[in-house]
Design a protein around this motif. Structure first.
Motif, PDB file in Angstrom:
ATOM      1  N   PRO A  11       0.806  -1.240   0.000  1.00 26.84           N
ATOM      2  CA  PRO A  11       0.000   0.000   0.000  1.00 26.84           C
ATOM      3  C   PRO A  11       0.823   1.267   0.000  1.00 26.84           C
ATOM      4  O   PRO A  11       0.300   2.348  -0.236  1.00 26.84           O
ATOM      5  CB  PRO A  11      -0.809  -0.119   1.304  1.00 26.84           C
ATOM      6  N   SER A  17       0.931   7.419   0.488  1.00 27.21           N
ATOM      7  CA  SER A  17       0.148   6.182   0.588  1.00 27.21           C
ATOM      8  C   SER A  17      -1.295   6.454   0.182  1.00 27.21           C
ATOM      9  O   SER A  17      -2.209   6.452   1.003  1.00 27.21           O
ATOM     10  CB  SER A  17       0.225   5.626   2.013  1.00 27.21           C
ATOM     11  N   TRP A  20      -4.867   3.279  -1.005  1.00 30.96           N
ATOM     12  CA  TRP A  20      -6.112   2.825  -0.394  1.00 30.96           C
ATOM     13  C   TRP A  20      -7.325   3.532  -0.978  1.00 30.96           C
ATOM     14  O   TRP A  20      -8.458   3.094  -0.801  1.00 30.96           O
ATOM     15  CB  TRP A  20      -6.078   3.038   1.114  1.00 30.96           C
ATOM     16  N   THR A  23     -10.074   1.757  -3.152  1.00 31.16           N
ATOM     17  CA  THR A  23     -11.273   1.117  -2.613  1.00 31.16           C
ATOM     18  C   THR A  23     -12.539   1.775  -3.133  1.00 31.16           C
ATOM     19  O   THR A  23     -13.567   1.124  -3.307  1.00 31.16           O
ATOM     20  CB  THR A  23     -11.245   1.179  -1.073  1.00 31.16           C
ATOM     21  N   ASN A  82     -14.248  -3.801  -5.585  1.00 32.12           N
ATOM     22  CA  ASN A  82     -12.868  -3.865  -5.095  1.00 32.12           C
ATOM     23  C   ASN A  82     -12.104  -5.032  -5.696  1.00 32.12           C
ATOM     24  O   ASN A  82     -10.915  -4.898  -6.023  1.00 32.12           O
ATOM     25  CB  ASN A  82     -12.873  -3.975  -3.567  1.00 32.12           C
ATOM     26  N   SER A  94      -7.138  -3.522  -2.762  1.00 34.17           N
ATOM     27  CA  SER A  94      -7.359  -3.382  -1.319  1.00 34.17           C
ATOM     28  C   SER A  94      -7.941  -4.631  -0.694  1.00 34.17           C
ATOM     29  O   SER A  94      -7.685  -4.930   0.476  1.00 34.17           O
ATOM     30  CB  SER A  94      -8.277  -2.185  -1.045  1.00 34.17           C
ATOM     31  N   HIS A  97      -5.789  -7.532   1.237  1.00 38.31           N
ATOM     32  CA  HIS A  97      -5.124  -7.253   2.506  1.00 38.31           C
ATOM     33  C   HIS A  97      -6.023  -7.622   3.670  1.00 38.31           C
ATOM     34  O   HIS A  97      -7.237  -7.362   3.652  1.00 38.31           O
ATOM     35  CB  HIS A  97      -4.741  -5.768   2.604  1.00 38.31           C
ATOM     36  N   PHE A 100      -7.987  -4.767   5.355  1.00 40.61           N
ATOM     37  CA  PHE A 100      -9.270  -4.416   4.737  1.00 40.61           C
ATOM     38  C   PHE A 100     -10.353  -5.430   5.085  1.00 40.61           C
ATOM     39  O   PHE A 100     -11.409  -5.085   5.638  1.00 40.61           O
ATOM     40  CB  PHE A 100      -9.073  -4.335   3.223  1.00 40.61           C
TER      41      PHE A 100
END
Length: 222
Positions: A11, A17, A20, A23, A82, A94, A97, A100
């Motif tokens: 990420p 960063s 994310w 998403t 997603n 995402s 992970h 998530f």
């Protein structure tokens, strides 16, 4: 090699960063005009929603649970977007992970447990002992059922993450294989295209399985 292979799941690949934010990218890619006018895109989504609605109604028989169908439909589309967004190049996945998937499954499971034990305590106790269990095994079965109930959010999240990571890694490995062996480029390209289609089906199926299991867990609380 390994760092490049797993960089698609990092990420913080870039300076900021912002990965994310992928998403919510799927919702912005849908043209807003499709929400206002009836077209083939809306027709496809309506048919999908009606199919899922009928499937969920077979599981949920109480009026209280039927009021939560819209909530589950939104969750299904959220996971589908997603999972599908991760199939596009240079887009962070995402849903691959635990941060998530575990956060979502754990929060929903906690809400189910709090609601079930506060409002339907006797019904929750009944689920700890399966029907027809011998008296000598009741105490052991209570421990087994408690353990299986506690690990539910972990199994939900690991199932989704494992399927997403496995397909993406296989596609990445095949892409490196194509660049090194040009003589069999067409053959490997066909295999990769078939795997991409399979990964699209896996993304859809895993979203369906995730939501179905959430509905089954919700049904056990009332």
């Amino acid at each position: 090699m390994m760092l490049n292979l797993f960089s698609i799941f990092d990420p913080s690949t870039y300076m900021f960063s912002l990965n994310w934010f992928s998403t919510f990218i799927g919702m912005f890619l849908i043209p807003q005009i499709y929400w206002l006018f009836y077209c083939r895109f809306v027709y496809l989504f309506n048919n999908l929603f009606f199919i899922l609605l009928n499937e969920f109604k077979l599981i949920l028989n109480f009026k209280f649970n039927l009021n939560n169908l819209i909530y589950m439909l939104v969750f299904f589309m959220f996971f589908v977007f997603n999972n599908f967004m991760g199939l596009f190049p240079y887009i962070f996945t995402s849903s691959s992970h635990l941060v998530f998937s575990l956060w979502i499954s754990l929060s929903i499971w906690m809400s189910y447990m709090i609601f079930g034990w506060l409002n339907n305590s006797m019904y929750m106790f009944i689920h700890l002992v399966p029907l027809g269990t011998p008296f000598m095994l009741m105490f052991f079965m209570i421990l087994v059922e408690l353990l299986s109930n506690i690990i539910r959010p972990l199994t939900l999240s690991i199932r989704l993450v494992a399927n997403m990571v496995a397909g993406h890694l296989l596609l990445t490995l095949l892409s490196n294989f194509i660049s090194k062996f040009l003589m069999i480029y067409l053959f490997v390209f066909i295999i990769q295209f078939m795997l991409l289609f399979l990964e699209m089906l896996v993304s859809l199926i895993q979203s369906y399985v995730f939501v179905i299991l959430l509905i089954l867990y919700m049904k056990e609380t009332n």
